[in-house]
Design a protein around this motif. Structure first.
Motif: not given
Length: 185
Positions: A101, A146-147, A150-151, A182-183
């Motif tokens: 992040t 968002i980040w 995402h994590s 996912y990644n």
């Protein structure tokens, strides 16, 4: 065989010394530099009203987090043999997620600062209106959210397990297929 063990031991010792003697000064200077950036950007009125300075302030804050979660852990693991991720489930899950992040927020803020400077020097007044602190706050808040979202898979798919490769307790991704998919996307 004895010579190979001696060579491996020597290389490990050299690696440990390099990690300690170069890593600690990097962390100290990085944290101090980040703190000085934050102090300068927040203490001067000129910078508090500047959108680019806000992006750089946020980047400095997360860079400190990045240094402490990434480099400090690496020094403790490689330099002193202390792997906190093996001892704490919270830290196992938190470290990688927080590091990812912070890294992504920092990179995004640097891009936003560059875009902000382009817009500030643009001859079209319509584009210049996007260079203000209010827009920068929204951009930083949205970027951070968002980040963080995402994590979240790192928080879910990391656990303390016995590694099949080494047979030792380690903080590992226990469902590599889902996280890899996912990644990849």
């Amino acid at each position: 065989s004895s010579l190979e063990m001696s060579t491996v031991t020597t290389i490990q010792l050299i690696s440990q010394k390099i990690t300690i003697h170069f890593g600690i000064p990097i962390i100290i200077t990085g944290v101090l530099g980040g703190l000085f950036n934050i102090i300068v950007f927040l203490s001067l009125q000129t910078f508090r009203q500047n959108s680019c300075a806000l992006y750089l302030t946020v980047a400095s804050i997360v860079n400190i987090g990045q240094l402490l979660s990434g480099s400090l852990s690496r020094i403790m693991i490689s330099g002193f043999g202390l792997d906190w991720t093996q001892r704490s489930l919270f830290y196992c899950k938190f470290r990688l997620s927080f590091l990812q992040t912070c890294t992504l927020i920092s990179l995004t803020c640097m891009c936003l600062a560059s875009i902000d400077q382009y817009l500030a020097t643009c001859s079209n007044p319509r584009w210049q209106q996007w260079c203000n602190v209010k827009v920068a706050r929204y951009a930083c808040t949205i970027t951070t959210l968002i980040w963080i979202l995402h994590s979240i898979p790192n928080l879910i798919y990391y656990d303390i397990r016995i590694s099949k490769a080494t047979g030792q307790i380690t903080c590992i991704n226990f469902d590599s297929i889902i996280l890899s998919q996912y990644n990849r996307y």
